[in-house]
Scaffold this motif. Structure first.
Motif, mmCIF file in Angstrom:
data_model
loop_
_atom_site.group_PDB
_atom_site.id
_atom_site.type_symbol
_atom_site.label_atom_id
_atom_site.label_comp_id
_atom_site.label_asym_id
_atom_site.label_seq_id
_atom_site.Cartn_x
_atom_site.Cartn_y
_atom_site.Cartn_z
ATOM 1 N N PRO A 77 0.841 -1.363 -0.091
ATOM 2 C CA PRO A 77 0.145 0.241 0.257
ATOM 3 C C PRO A 77 1.185 1.101 0.041
ATOM 4 O O PRO A 77 1.858 1.401 0.638
ATOM 5 N N GLY A 78 0.152 2.081 -0.421
ATOM 6 C CA GLY A 78 0.769 3.474 -0.410
ATOM 7 C C GLY A 78 0.556 4.122 0.403
ATOM 8 O O GLY A 78 -0.382 3.930 1.823
ATOM 9 N N PRO A 79 0.650 6.301 0.913
ATOM 10 C CA PRO A 79 0.050 6.392 2.174
ATOM 11 C C PRO A 79 -1.664 5.867 2.700
ATOM 12 O O PRO A 79 -2.946 6.269 1.492
ATOM 13 N N ARG A 95 -1.735 16.554 4.692
ATOM 14 C CA ARG A 95 -1.985 16.669 3.220
ATOM 15 C C ARG A 95 -0.599 16.676 2.230
ATOM 16 O O ARG A 95 -1.546 16.519 1.247
ATOM 17 N N MET A 96 0.101 17.002 2.677
ATOM 18 C CA MET A 96 1.086 17.072 1.418
ATOM 19 C C MET A 96 0.933 15.521 0.382
ATOM 20 O O MET A 96 0.856 15.506 -0.838
ATOM 21 N N LYS A 102 -5.211 12.537 -5.193
ATOM 22 C CA LYS A 102 -5.111 13.754 -4.645
ATOM 23 C C LYS A 102 -6.272 13.337 -3.381
ATOM 24 O O LYS A 102 -6.865 13.912 -2.407
ATOM 25 N N ARG A 103 -5.134 12.087 -2.825
ATOM 26 C CA ARG A 103 -6.566 11.796 -1.347
ATOM 27 C C ARG A 103 -5.557 9.844 -0.952
ATOM 28 O O ARG A 103 -4.585 10.155 -1.494
ATOM 29 N N GLY A 135 -2.989 3.974 -5.876
ATOM 30 C CA GLY A 135 -4.014 5.295 -6.763
ATOM 31 C C GLY A 135 -2.697 5.468 -7.510
ATOM 32 O O GLY A 135 -2.918 6.979 -7.645
ATOM 33 N N ALA A 136 -2.455 4.809 -8.387
ATOM 34 C CA ALA A 136 -0.913 5.445 -9.116
ATOM 35 C C ALA A 136 0.107 6.114 -9.101
ATOM 36 O O ALA A 136 0.583 6.567 -9.260
#
Length: 245
Positions: A183-185, A201-202, A210-211, A242-243
């Motif tokens: 997984p990513g963030p 947020r960054m 964008k999430r 998410g790419a």
């Protein structure tokens, strides 16, 4: 096809991605072993949501071989077999190379590398052809920008990826598939403890979507890999980010 009546063991299943995986397994009709280390209340809630007839909470610290023995023995006493092993539990020390301690190093590799290996090794006598092992890694292992305070965590996940590829070849002759989900963030307690509001947020802004990811989305990838239809997927590190990379 489905995993109805198969037995899924999820280490670190009281919260976050592990909880989402356990609930997904229960939703698909599996019997679920909900391992936890300290969050008994969280694990009990997961069992209640799945159903006490189909789930069992077992306390065990997977950095300790004796605890893994007890986890496996308790699971077999209840369900007689293990079909899917998911070593999700992780230790995330927040120290850079100069401030990290030897104890942090030892604990990181004990929980994140030795624990998954022992969990698989001790489950193997109760697994059969068609079973699966799914490690939980991190897409930071392939990132070009690495948070310095996570260097131990990232190092252990790199080792886990290599273990997944090696075991996939070793266990193929037994009909057991081995993969890792990376997984990513992702919106978990562990993620928010490792990041400030600003860095969270960054990271969300850096995503093409964008999430941040959600635990259920990581669980969906895991569920793809445990299904019999995925019988030709083994030795892979599947990114769920998410790419982002």
């Amino acid at each position: 096809m489905s995993i109805i009546n198969r037995v899924v063991l999820v280490a670190g299943a009281s919260k976050g991605i592990g909880k989402a995986i356990a609930l997904q397994a229960g939703k698909e009709g599996a019997y679920v072993i909900v391992n936890y280390n300290s969050d008994a209340q969280g694990a009990d809630k997961v069992v209640t949501e799945i159903g006490t007839g189909r789930a069992l909470a077992v306390q065990a610290d997977i950095s300790k071989p004796a605890d893994i023995d007890r986890l496996i023995n308790t699971s077999i006493a209840r369900f007689s077999k293990i079909d899917v092993v998911i070593p999700n539990a992780a230790y995330v020390p927040l120290s850079d190379v100069e401030t990290a301690t030897e104890d942090q190093f030892d604990m990181a590799f004990a929980v994140n590398v030795k624990g998954p290996w022992l969990l698989v090794q001790k489950s193997l006598p109760y697994m059969s052809s068609g079973s699966a092992v799914i490690f939980i890694s991190s897409d930071l292992t392939d990132s070009s920008t690495l948070p310095p305070q996570l260097f131990l965590y990232i190092s252990t996940k790199g080792a886990l990826n290599t273990m997944a590829r090696s075991l996939a070849q070793t266990l193929a002759n037994r009909g057991i598939r081995v993969n890792a989900v990376s997984p990513g963030p992702t919106e978990t307690d562990s993620f928010f403890k490792s990041n400030t509001d600003g860095s969270s947020r960054m990271l969300a802004e850096l995503s093409p979507f964008k999430r941040l990811g959600k635990p259920d989305e990581a669980a969906a990838a895991v569920s793809l890999l445990w299904r019999p239809e995925s019988s030709w997927i083994s030795g892979q590190i599947v990114k769920v980010n998410g790419a982002a990379t």
